[in-house]
Design a protein around this motif. Structure first.
Motif, PDB file in Angstrom:
ATOM      1  N   ASP A 143      -3.382  -3.060  -1.926  1.00 17.85           N
ATOM      2  CA  ASP A 143      -4.029  -4.076  -2.874  1.00 17.85           C
ATOM      3  C   ASP A 143      -3.335  -5.279  -2.245  1.00 17.85           C
ATOM      4  O   ASP A 143      -2.175  -5.227  -2.018  1.00 17.85           O
ATOM      5  CB  ASP A 143      -3.372  -3.830  -4.279  1.00 17.85           C
ATOM      6  CG  ASP A 143      -4.105  -5.043  -4.950  1.00 17.85           C
ATOM      7  OD1 ASP A 143      -5.322  -5.258  -5.131  1.00 17.85           O
ATOM      8  OD2 ASP A 143      -3.291  -5.713  -5.809  1.00 17.85           O
ATOM      9  N   THR A 145      -2.217  -9.142  -3.498  1.00 17.68           N
ATOM     10  CA  THR A 145      -2.251 -10.106  -4.827  1.00 17.68           C
ATOM     11  C   THR A 145      -2.568 -11.522  -4.589  1.00 17.68           C
ATOM     12  O   THR A 145      -2.408 -11.961  -3.461  1.00 17.68           O
ATOM     13  CB  THR A 145      -0.878  -9.882  -5.394  1.00 17.68           C
ATOM     14  OG1 THR A 145       0.182 -10.537  -4.668  1.00 17.68           O
ATOM     15  CG2 THR A 145      -0.336  -8.772  -5.751  1.00 17.68           C
ATOM     16  N   HIS A 170       0.850  -0.958   0.126  1.00 15.63           N
ATOM     17  CA  HIS A 170      -0.040  -0.245  -0.033  1.00 15.63           C
ATOM     18  C   HIS A 170       0.832   1.148   0.197  1.00 15.63           C
ATOM     19  O   HIS A 170       2.176   1.127   0.306  1.00 15.63           O
ATOM     20  CB  HIS A 170      -0.910   0.166   0.956  1.00 15.63           C
ATOM     21  CG  HIS A 170      -0.527  -0.307   2.319  1.00 15.63           C
ATOM     22  ND1 HIS A 170      -1.286  -0.242   3.754  1.00 15.63           N
ATOM     23  CD2 HIS A 170       0.752  -0.807   2.953  1.00 15.63           C
ATOM     24  CE1 HIS A 170      -0.562  -0.473   4.705  1.00 15.63           C
ATOM     25  NE2 HIS A 170       0.751  -0.874   4.352  1.00 15.63           N
ATOM     26  N   GLN A 216      -3.745   4.041  -1.121  1.00  9.97           N
ATOM     27  CA  GLN A 216      -3.998   2.802  -1.861  1.00  9.97           C
ATOM     28  C   GLN A 216      -3.410   1.634  -1.086  1.00  9.97           C
ATOM     29  O   GLN A 216      -2.383   1.806  -0.954  1.00  9.97           O
ATOM     30  CB  GLN A 216      -3.748   3.301  -3.355  1.00  9.97           C
ATOM     31  CG  GLN A 216      -4.405   4.628  -4.215  1.00  9.97           C
ATOM     32  CD  GLN A 216      -3.700   4.719  -5.318  1.00  9.97           C
ATOM     33  OE1 GLN A 216      -4.073   4.191  -6.327  1.00  9.97           O
ATOM     34  NE2 GLN A 216      -2.729   5.455  -5.258  1.00  9.97           N
ATOM     35  N   LEU A 249      -2.539  -0.904  -8.538  1.00  7.14           N
ATOM     36  CA  LEU A 249      -3.979  -0.844  -7.685  1.00  7.14           C
ATOM     37  C   LEU A 249      -3.581  -0.336  -6.361  1.00  7.14           C
ATOM     38  O   LEU A 249      -4.206   0.339  -5.603  1.00  7.14           O
ATOM     39  CB  LEU A 249      -4.537  -2.199  -7.466  1.00  7.14           C
ATOM     40  CG  LEU A 249      -5.090  -2.827  -8.941  1.00  7.14           C
ATOM     41  CD1 LEU A 249      -5.587  -4.073  -8.645  1.00  7.14           C
ATOM     42  CD2 LEU A 249      -6.206  -1.786  -9.420  1.00  7.14           C
ATOM     43  N   ALA A 250      -2.195  -0.566  -5.861  1.00  7.01           N
ATOM     44  CA  ALA A 250      -1.739  -0.284  -4.852  1.00  7.01           C
ATOM     45  C   ALA A 250      -0.954   1.302  -4.499  1.00  7.01           C
ATOM     46  O   ALA A 250      -0.673   1.695  -3.706  1.00  7.01           O
ATOM     47  CB  ALA A 250      -0.754  -1.084  -4.013  1.00  7.01           C
ATOM     48  N   ASN A 299       2.610  -1.994  -8.500  1.00  9.56           N
ATOM     49  CA  ASN A 299       1.409  -2.435  -8.255  1.00  9.56           C
ATOM     50  C   ASN A 299       0.457  -1.062  -8.371  1.00  9.56           C
ATOM     51  O   ASN A 299       0.466  -0.309  -7.593  1.00  9.56           O
ATOM     52  CB  ASN A 299       1.121  -3.137  -7.124  1.00  9.56           C
ATOM     53  CG  ASN A 299      -0.348  -3.762  -7.093  1.00  9.56           C
ATOM     54  OD1 ASN A 299      -1.419  -3.206  -7.720  1.00  9.56           O
ATOM     55  ND2 ASN A 299      -0.387  -4.708  -6.242  1.00  9.56           N
TER      56      ASN A 299
END
Length: 432
Positions: A108, A110, A60, A106, A136-137, A134
């Motif tokens: 995420d 995996t 994150h 943010q 998404l993170a 990443n």
């Protein structure tokens, strides 16, 4: 004692810890060898050829800014003292008077098959190439650790950067932890005196007419073979800061981008070698990075801080019914402060516990997956904080020739309105 010297020109923040890792592992135990698919002999504990491992884990990031109004330096007559550029000079930093603004968080976790976290190791030159990218993170770190000076440890005048967990000392006392670090800094120095370890991530500009910057990445891992033979755990942190100064108002702004992550990697078990009957109990280490702020709706405090958690993971597996149960039991570290309020609810030394369960599905998931049903903290002086879990995940796989070990990732997201609670981590274990 920590000693940092940040020069006006770009300076490598690499440290030598003496007996650093010369390879990814130690001496290989008998019978742990295997092949890496290229015809050569390769073991996870004592690697002989370059290899890239896909990691399952979570990461994150948190981006925000703080402003320092500062007190203006005045002479004995009460008049402002100007610097060489004709600007007023702020004295003692007063970031505590302000909070964190422009926040973007943010995170995420995996799965075994859906991961772009990689660790590449070349035993010939002792080079690590690690990618934590990443989208998404919100993480983008990709680092090569090749200079022998990139190896560092705790103790002595040079140590890993602020925010790095000292896993080898109490309350954690985890054996075999190695630290690699590299980075740059320009026109900044810690605002605390360098004769003692900084307690806050706050910088002063050396030359107020220029923007300052700091960017350092630390990668740490447990030496394969310390507790497990076919899988190990690792973590990383990246601290970035951009510091600017508005001379006419004596206003200093520090913009931080902080990344944290934890993951497991190793020699995955081929699906048809995973047991299909019987039960197994796996014990090992858990590691997590956490943000916890339950105060915005209570007292209006929006300052969020990272904290590390480490301890033990116990996973009970029923291969016959394709089910598992995971229990985490860890200790929380100190918050990563930045000169703002410093208020936090989960204290250093608090106990973290969580229980979850799920299913094994080698075809669809490549391992096992599930969710948590409860998680809570117990502070050192008492007082239990139960989490309202809005979302959670557990993703893992089996490692070794016959599934003798496991490794995975997890995430717990808080569900109470006006709170920021997110726990992301990894766990490993060997069969008992």
């Amino acid at each position: 004692m920590r000693l940092l010297i940040l020069l006006a020109s770009t300076t490598m923040l690499a440290a030598c810890g003496g007996a650093g890792p010369q390879s990814a592992g130690s001496a290989a135990p008998s019978g742990s060898g295997g092949t890496n698919g290229s015809g050569g002999t390769h073991t996870f504990v004592n690697p002989t050829e370059p290899k890239t491992y896909k990691a399952v884990g979570a990461s994150h990031s948190y981006k925000y800014s703080v402003e320092d109004s500062g007190d203006i330096l005045r002479d004995t007559g009460g008049n402002p003292v100007l610097d060489g550029a004709g600007d007023t000079i702020p004295t003692q930093r007063s970031l505590r008077q302000t909070g964190q603004g422009n926040q973007l968080y943010q995170g995420d976790a995996t799965t075994v098959r859906n991961t772009n976290l990689t660790i590449a190791y070349n035993p010939r030159d002792a080079i690590f190439d690690v990618s934590f990218s990443n989208a998404l993170a919100g993480t983008s770190a990709a680092s090569r650790f090749q200079d022998p000076l990139h190896r560092t440890d705790f103790g002595g005048q040079v140590e890993p950067q602020i925010g790095t967990p000292n896993l080898g000392s109490g309350p954690w006392n985890i054996a075999g932890i190695n630290y690699l670090e590299s980075g740059t800094a320009a026109n900044v120095t810690f605002s605390q005196p360098v004769v003692s370890a900084p307690t806050e991530f706050v910088f002063d500009l050396i030359d107020r007419s220029k923007v300052g910057s700091y960017n350092s990445t630390t990668f740490f891992y447990q030496t394969p073979g310390t507790d497990t033979q076919f899988v190990t755990f690792a973590g990383y942190l990246r601290n970035q800061a951009s510091v600017s100064y508005a001379g006419t108002t004596a206003l200093t702004t520090q913009t931080n981008t902080l990344e944290r992550g934890a993951f497991a990697y190793g020699e995955l078990t081929v699906n048809d070698k995973v047991p299909t009957s019987g039960t197994g109990s796996f014990t090992g280490t858990m590691l997590a990075s956490m943000v916890f702020n339950d105060q915005p709706d209570v007292n209006g405090n929006f300052d969020t801080y990272f904290q590390w958690i480490a301890g033990q993971a116990t996973t009970n597996v029923n291969f016959g019914t394709n089910t598992f149960a995971l229990a985490l039991d860890g200790t929380v570290g100190a918050p990563f402060l930045d000169g703002t309020s410093g208020q936090h609810s989960v204290l250093e030394g608090a106990r973290f516990q969580a229980n979850g369960a799920g299913d094994i599905n080698l075809v669809m998931a490549g391992g096992f997956f599930g969710q948590f049903n409860e998680a809570w903290f117990t502070n050192p002086l008492g007082g239990r904080l139960d989490l309202n879990i809005s979302g959670s995940s557990i993703d893992g796989a089996f490692y070794g020739p016959k599934g003798q070990e496991i490794g995975g990732s997890y995430r717990i997201v808080g569900g109470t309105p006006d709170e920021r609670i997110d726990i992301l981590g990894t766990f490993v274990g060997k069969g008992n």
